[in-house]
Motif scaffolding. Sequence first.
Motif, PDB file in Angstrom:
ATOM      1  N   UNK A 199     -10.709   2.747  -4.604  1.00 53.72           N
ATOM      2  CA  UNK A 199     -11.547   1.434  -4.092  1.00 53.72           C
ATOM      3  C   UNK A 199     -12.968   1.958  -4.616  1.00 53.72           C
ATOM      4  N   UNK A 200     -14.040   1.270  -3.515  1.00 52.71           N
ATOM      5  CA  UNK A 200     -15.372   1.323  -3.933  1.00 52.71           C
ATOM      6  C   UNK A 200     -15.787   2.953  -3.549  1.00 52.71           C
ATOM      7  N   UNK A 201     -16.734   3.306  -4.499  1.00 56.42           N
ATOM      8  CA  UNK A 201     -17.135   4.422  -4.246  1.00 56.42           C
ATOM      9  C   UNK A 201     -16.137   5.646  -4.330  1.00 56.42           C
ATOM     10  N   UNK A 202     -15.002   5.552  -4.899  1.00 55.45           N
ATOM     11  CA  UNK A 202     -13.983   6.682  -4.721  1.00 55.45           C
ATOM     12  C   UNK A 202     -13.401   6.583  -3.239  1.00 55.45           C
ATOM     13  N   UNK A 203     -13.308   5.768  -2.647  1.00 54.21           N
ATOM     14  CA  UNK A 203     -12.757   5.590  -1.260  1.00 54.21           C
ATOM     15  C   UNK A 203     -11.738   5.021  -1.321  1.00 54.21           C
ATOM     16  N   UNK A 204     -10.819   5.088  -0.140  1.00 50.86           N
ATOM     17  CA  UNK A 204      -9.345   4.517  -0.137  1.00 50.86           C
ATOM     18  C   UNK A 204      -9.392   3.586   1.286  1.00 50.86           C
ATOM     19  N   UNK A 205     -10.078   2.274   1.311  1.00 50.31           N
ATOM     20  CA  UNK A 205      -9.866   1.619   2.461  1.00 50.31           C
ATOM     21  C   UNK A 205      -8.642   0.735   2.697  1.00 50.31           C
ATOM     22  N   UNK A 206      -7.908   0.888   3.733  1.00 52.32           N
ATOM     23  CA  UNK A 206      -6.837   0.116   4.256  1.00 52.32           C
ATOM     24  C   UNK A 206      -5.876   1.025   3.519  1.00 52.32           C
ATOM     25  N   UNK A 207      -5.880   2.328   3.456  1.00 51.30           N
ATOM     26  CA  UNK A 207      -4.925   3.359   2.708  1.00 51.30           C
ATOM     27  C   UNK A 207      -3.619   3.289   3.404  1.00 51.30           C
ATOM     28  N   UNK A 208      -3.351   3.022   4.700  1.00 49.92           N
ATOM     29  CA  UNK A 208      -2.164   3.004   5.211  1.00 49.92           C
ATOM     30  C   UNK A 208      -1.306   1.657   4.834  1.00 49.92           C
ATOM     31  N   UNK A 209      -1.946   0.732   4.319  1.00 49.99           N
ATOM     32  CA  UNK A 209      -1.438  -0.490   3.898  1.00 49.99           C
ATOM     33  C   UNK A 209      -1.098  -0.288   2.500  1.00 49.99           C
ATOM     34  N   UNK A 210      -2.211  -0.023   1.728  1.00 52.19           N
ATOM     35  CA  UNK A 210      -2.168   0.128   0.199  1.00 52.19           C
ATOM     36  C   UNK A 210      -1.168   1.099  -0.511  1.00 52.19           C
ATOM     37  N   UNK A 211      -0.920   2.204   0.187  1.00 58.33           N
ATOM     38  CA  UNK A 211      -0.256   3.424  -0.282  1.00 58.33           C
ATOM     39  C   UNK A 211       1.216   3.052  -0.164  1.00 58.33           C
ATOM     40  N   UNK A 212       1.777   2.289   0.614  1.00 54.77           N
ATOM     41  CA  UNK A 212       3.125   2.060   0.904  1.00 54.77           C
ATOM     42  C   UNK A 212       3.355   0.907  -0.004  1.00 54.77           C
ATOM     43  N   UNK A 213       2.430  -0.105  -0.519  1.00 52.04           N
ATOM     44  CA  UNK A 213       2.401  -1.019  -1.205  1.00 52.04           C
ATOM     45  C   UNK A 213       2.624  -0.532  -2.547  1.00 52.04           C
ATOM     46  N   UNK A 214       1.752   0.479  -2.943  1.00 52.64           N
ATOM     47  CA  UNK A 214       1.775   0.995  -4.426  1.00 52.64           C
ATOM     48  C   UNK A 214       3.193   1.814  -4.495  1.00 52.64           C
ATOM     49  N   UNK A 215       3.770   2.440  -3.644  1.00 52.38           N
ATOM     50  CA  UNK A 215       4.928   3.039  -3.585  1.00 52.38           C
ATOM     51  C   UNK A 215       6.153   2.128  -3.889  1.00 52.38           C
ATOM     52  N   UNK A 216       5.980   0.907  -3.371  1.00 52.43           N
ATOM     53  CA  UNK A 216       7.008  -0.166  -3.672  1.00 52.43           C
ATOM     54  C   UNK A 216       6.784  -0.725  -5.090  1.00 52.43           C
ATOM     55  N   UNK A 217       5.365  -0.886  -5.663  1.00 52.06           N
ATOM     56  CA  UNK A 217       5.324  -1.265  -6.737  1.00 52.06           C
ATOM     57  C   UNK A 217       5.623  -0.351  -7.861  1.00 52.06           C
ATOM     58  N   UNK A 218       5.767   1.052  -7.556  1.00 52.20           N
ATOM     59  CA  UNK A 218       6.161   1.974  -8.725  1.00 52.20           C
ATOM     60  C   UNK A 218       7.465   2.026  -8.688  1.00 52.20           C
ATOM     61  N   UNK A 219       8.357   1.849  -7.501  1.00 53.25           N
ATOM     62  CA  UNK A 219       9.662   1.645  -7.375  1.00 53.25           C
ATOM     63  C   UNK A 219      10.291   0.385  -8.192  1.00 53.25           C
ATOM     64  N   UNK A 220       9.524  -0.893  -8.168  1.00 54.60           N
ATOM     65  CA  UNK A 220       9.757  -1.952  -8.802  1.00 54.60           C
ATOM     66  C   UNK A 220       9.959  -1.619 -10.350  1.00 54.60           C
ATOM     67  N   UNK A 221       8.915  -1.017 -10.850  1.00 56.82           N
ATOM     68  CA  UNK A 221       8.834  -0.641 -12.395  1.00 56.82           C
ATOM     69  C   UNK A 221       9.923   0.281 -12.491  1.00 56.82           C
ATOM     70  N   UNK A 222      10.354   1.161 -11.860  1.00 56.25           N
ATOM     71  CA  UNK A 222      11.423   2.237 -12.202  1.00 56.25           C
ATOM     72  C   UNK A 222      12.816   1.404 -12.444  1.00 56.25           C
ATOM     73  N   UNK A 223      12.799   0.411 -11.447  1.00 57.00           N
ATOM     74  CA  UNK A 223      14.038  -0.717 -11.634  1.00 57.00           C
ATOM     75  C   UNK A 223      13.920  -1.514 -12.883  1.00 57.00           C
ATOM     76  N   UNK A 224      12.702  -1.646 -13.208  1.00 55.18           N
ATOM     77  CA  UNK A 224      12.553  -2.733 -14.312  1.00 55.18           C
ATOM     78  C   UNK A 224      13.285  -1.806 -15.729  1.00 55.18           C
TER      79      UNK A 224
END
Length: 506
Positions: free
Chosen positions: A480-505
């Motif tokens: 995110x801004x200035x190479x930080x990761x705000x709301x990491x506890x929310x965004x990281x699981x979200x991205x894991x689910x996103x990658x899983x959806x790409x793998x299935x596709x």
Amino acid sequence: MAKKEKPSMDELFATLPDVPTVYEEWCFQDFPNPPIYYRREGKIAHCTCGKCAGDYTTADVPVRGKNAKCPLCGHSGEYEWKRITKTINTSETKYLLQRTNDGNVVVREYHAHQGFRQYRKMYRSLLEVRRFFLRLGAVQGYNHTSWKELWFTSPQKIYLNTGELYPTWEDELKKSNLKYCDVSAIKELTKRGSGNPEVDDRSTVDILIAYANNPAIEMYTKAGWKSTVSSLVWNQGKNKNINRFGKSLSTQLRLKDKTLIRRFVESQGRLTLLPVLQLEEKSGAHWSTEMEEKIEQLNRYYTGERAVKYLLKYMTAQQLINRVVQYKEYYGTEQMVVSHYYDYLKMREELGYDMHNEIYLHPKDLRRDHDQMVKGKNARADELYCTKKNAEYPGIEKIYKDLSKKYEYRKDGYIIRPAASAEEIVMEGRNLHHCVGRDEYLNKHNRGTSVILFLRKEKYPEEPYYTIEIQKNRIVQWYGEKDRKPDKEIIEPYLNAYVASLTKAI
């Protein structure tokens, strides 16, 4: 003084007289005299000569500070207890002024060095390091590292080392073409001479170089123009507002109006006034003494002369003075007003505004309008830069639709999509203050080796939030801004689910 053709180095060197036979002895006359070191051992003393490093013994009783003579080399020195335990070096700069064979002047700079240390004899060296050839209207200098190469060109300032002039310099000067250079009068007028000229004659050499570059200093000195003479000596005869090759006072001052010339003379050659008078004449204006002095004051600020000259393109001197008074209430100092007013109008001009519009020329709130111009200039610069990058990386737009089919994702109030153009990637980096806008990432996305994705909140799809670099279905990095990761506890699981959806596709 008309500008003369510059002689070659060989022609100048051919005019050099011989170095006085006693010059080397004079250079070292004030150097420390090596002592005779001694160490008592019963009724004898073991001695070491500080000059020849020879050892000998004596039955005489050495007394520290008493004169002694080395029986090996004949050197006379005072007794000093113990022996040389460290290297002792002394170095000084010496100057030799001579009248050349063609009647001009050469100043030769020498580096005198003396050293002695344990078990080695004293050594001395006298090296000529620079030569300054002084003619009426010109100075040429050469460095010892390669006498075949010009050491400096005329516009450069010569930086001199602290040093002493050989005593015959005054007699040599009186016989030369620079005989009318009154060094004492110039020193008295400028007060830039050394506090102890018998020890440090650097200021004398400075004055001679200045006089050679601009012989009109003689006239300015007789007139008592302290400001002019001081500046010329400090800058070794050169000043951007004075034509040192002018044959008359008018051409030297770059003024034709006799009234303005008289005004400068009456000011006792106050050099800060000269550019004001030159500007007044060039603009065809007729300013009062008070206005001239006010413009002179504004000129003295940092970059003031350039700024004031520019501002007077769009307003009269009186208007400028009035506006400085008006804006000073908000800026606190005249210096800040001049600086920001100059920046403001310069940006207006660069952005193509109508410079005859009085509203633009005289804003009610200079601070506010200045800040708006800064934003406008930055936006224009971004626009031009983005246009350039779009042209350099056209593939980003071409593959956008195909990448959208593969990578676009909407779920739980967030959206992920690929960048649509090089401009989007550049502005993403600017807005989030990280490095994604660099050519490295633009090039990788353009070639398809990596894909730049934007993660944003569904409610604010145009507001940058997270930037993702992905290769096939593997996320390389996400910030995110200035190479930080705000709301990491929310965004990281979200991205894991996103990658899983790409793998299935796949």
